[in-house]
Enzyme design. Structure first.
Site, PDB file in Angstrom:
ATOM      1  N   ASN A 153       0.857  -1.188   0.000  1.00 43.80           N
ATOM      2  CA  ASN A 153       0.000   0.000   0.000  1.00 43.80           C
ATOM      3  C   ASN A 153       0.887   1.231   0.000  1.00 43.80           C
ATOM      4  O   ASN A 153       1.323   1.706   1.044  1.00 43.80           O
ATOM      5  CB  ASN A 153      -0.933  -0.019   1.212  1.00 43.80           C
ATOM      6  CG  ASN A 153      -1.928  -1.153   1.120  1.00 43.80           C
ATOM      7  OD1 ASN A 153      -2.882  -1.081   0.351  1.00 43.80           O
ATOM      8  ND2 ASN A 153      -1.668  -2.227   1.854  1.00 43.80           N
ATOM      9  N   GLU A 154       1.152   1.702  -1.198  1.00 45.88           N
ATOM     10  CA  GLU A 154       2.070   2.827  -1.387  1.00 45.88           C
ATOM     11  C   GLU A 154       1.358   4.144  -1.053  1.00 45.88           C
ATOM     12  O   GLU A 154       0.129   4.171  -0.898  1.00 45.88           O
ATOM     13  CB  GLU A 154       2.549   2.838  -2.846  1.00 45.88           C
ATOM     14  CG  GLU A 154       3.282   1.580  -3.284  1.00 45.88           C
ATOM     15  CD  GLU A 154       4.705   1.462  -2.717  1.00 45.88           C
ATOM     16  OE1 GLU A 154       5.057   2.169  -1.744  1.00 45.88           O
ATOM     17  OE2 GLU A 154       5.471   0.642  -3.248  1.00 45.88           O
ATOM     18  N   PRO A 155       2.129   5.247  -0.931  1.00 39.60           N
ATOM     19  CA  PRO A 155       1.509   6.553  -0.731  1.00 39.60           C
ATOM     20  C   PRO A 155       0.345   6.749  -1.711  1.00 39.60           C
ATOM     21  O   PRO A 155       0.466   6.426  -2.895  1.00 39.60           O
ATOM     22  CB  PRO A 155       2.655   7.529  -1.025  1.00 39.60           C
ATOM     23  CG  PRO A 155       3.875   6.763  -0.594  1.00 39.60           C
ATOM     24  CD  PRO A 155       3.595   5.332  -0.981  1.00 39.60           C
ATOM     25  N   SER A 157      -2.607   5.285  -0.962  1.00 39.71           N
ATOM     26  CA  SER A 157      -3.562   4.235  -0.594  1.00 39.71           C
ATOM     27  C   SER A 157      -4.481   4.749   0.508  1.00 39.71           C
ATOM     28  O   SER A 157      -4.008   5.335   1.483  1.00 39.71           O
ATOM     29  CB  SER A 157      -2.821   2.997  -0.063  1.00 39.71           C
ATOM     30  OG  SER A 157      -1.948   2.490  -1.039  1.00 39.71           O
ATOM     31  N   THR A 172      10.275   1.811  -3.941  1.00 42.84           N
ATOM     32  CA  THR A 172      10.074   0.392  -3.632  1.00 42.84           C
ATOM     33  C   THR A 172      10.710  -0.475  -4.712  1.00 42.84           C
ATOM     34  O   THR A 172      11.365  -1.490  -4.418  1.00 42.84           O
ATOM     35  CB  THR A 172       8.553   0.096  -3.535  1.00 42.84           C
ATOM     36  OG1 THR A 172       8.013   0.898  -2.486  1.00 42.84           O
ATOM     37  CG2 THR A 172       8.287  -1.370  -3.259  1.00 42.84           C
TER      38      THR A 172
END
Ligand code: F6R
Length: 253
Positions: A153-155, A157, A172
């Site tokens: 869940n990247e920025p 999300s 990532t």
């Protein structure tokens, strides 16, 4: 000061940290077994939990800890990804845990990186439902990425996001590049449980060790709750523990 509901445990080194988390898991598995119930574990890959898996294998071999009543759901898998590829999270979990304990193979769930785009959404809904049908996650183990991601869940999300196909952040992908023999080989997408999926777990244990994690750990615990750092959503939940070594905890006030 930690104003969130997150409880923090700091250990002298990463081995002690790993042993403490493994013991928590072992205690849950044994207590569920005593009641004739299954222990439902949410698992992470990456460098962070390797020591926990090593200790669980030792407890299985030397102290008879059985995984017959364990059901697992892994957080994520690259997309696309073949399970027999060295970089797959299926291979990771086999190598670091599943091949060495007595967990029934039908109890293991890892997002499927081989699916066609057209069926991914339906698959993700079914993954969510399977967790619910299993009785929900008793313990969700998390690492934290430099972007503040939990799972993938990247920025960006949202707090209520569920299992879905996501695009990986460049930071990532760079962190994963050595394992893939270069950035160009790192998939640009992944299937991940959502922040909302993780939030439903009865207990959440986020682990981090080493100086490199100190800054993001501080942000996750003390920073403003923001979509830009998805781990900050953990501040709003009950039953969240950060289990750290001294280095990872060094900037927490
Ligand atoms: C892995 C996962 C990721 C990692 C995170 C930290 O299943 O979901 O969120 O936990 O990227 O990775 P390591 O442990 O390699 O530092």
């Amino acid at each position: 000061m930690n104003r969130s509901g997150i409880s923090i445990k700091v250990y002298e080194n990463r081995d002690q940290e790993a042993a403490a988390v493994a013991q928590r898991i072992a205690d849950l598995v044994k207590s569920k077994r005593g009641k004739g119930e299954k222990a439902v574990l949410g698992l992470a890959t990456g460098a962070t939990p390797i020591g926990v898996y090593k200790e669980l294998i030792r407890l299985h071999r030397e102290e008879g800890l059985s995984f017959q009543n364990v059901v697992t759901f892994n957080l994520d898998e690259y997309y696309p990804m073949q399970p027999d590829s060295d970089q797959s999270y299926v291979a990771f979990m086999q190598q670091h845990l599943f091949d060495h304990v007595d967990i029934p193979s039908e109890n293991i769930n890892i997002p499927d990186g081989t699916l066609g785009q057209e069926v991914v959404d339906t698959y993700c809904e079914a993954y969510e439902q399977k967790i619910v049908n299993a009785g929900g996650l008793d313990i969700q183990l998390l690492g934290i990425g430099r972007t503040g991601h939990v799972g993938f869940n990247e920025p960006g999300s949202t707090a209520d996001s569920l299992t879905r196909l996501v695009t990986l952040n460049e930071v990532t992908r760079q962190d994963a590049a050595p394992a893939f023999g270069g950035l160009k080989n790192v998939p640009s997408q992944a299937i991940t449980m959502g922040v909302g999926t993780i939030a439903k777990a009865k207990n959440i244990i986020l682990m981090a060790w080493g100086e490199k994690k100190a800054e993001i750990v501080k942000k996750a615990i003390e920073g403003e709750i923001t979509i830009e750092v998805p781990a900050t959503f953990l501040q709003e939940l009950e039953g969240v523990e950060f289990v750290l070594d001294k280095e990872a905890a060094s900037l927490v006030s």
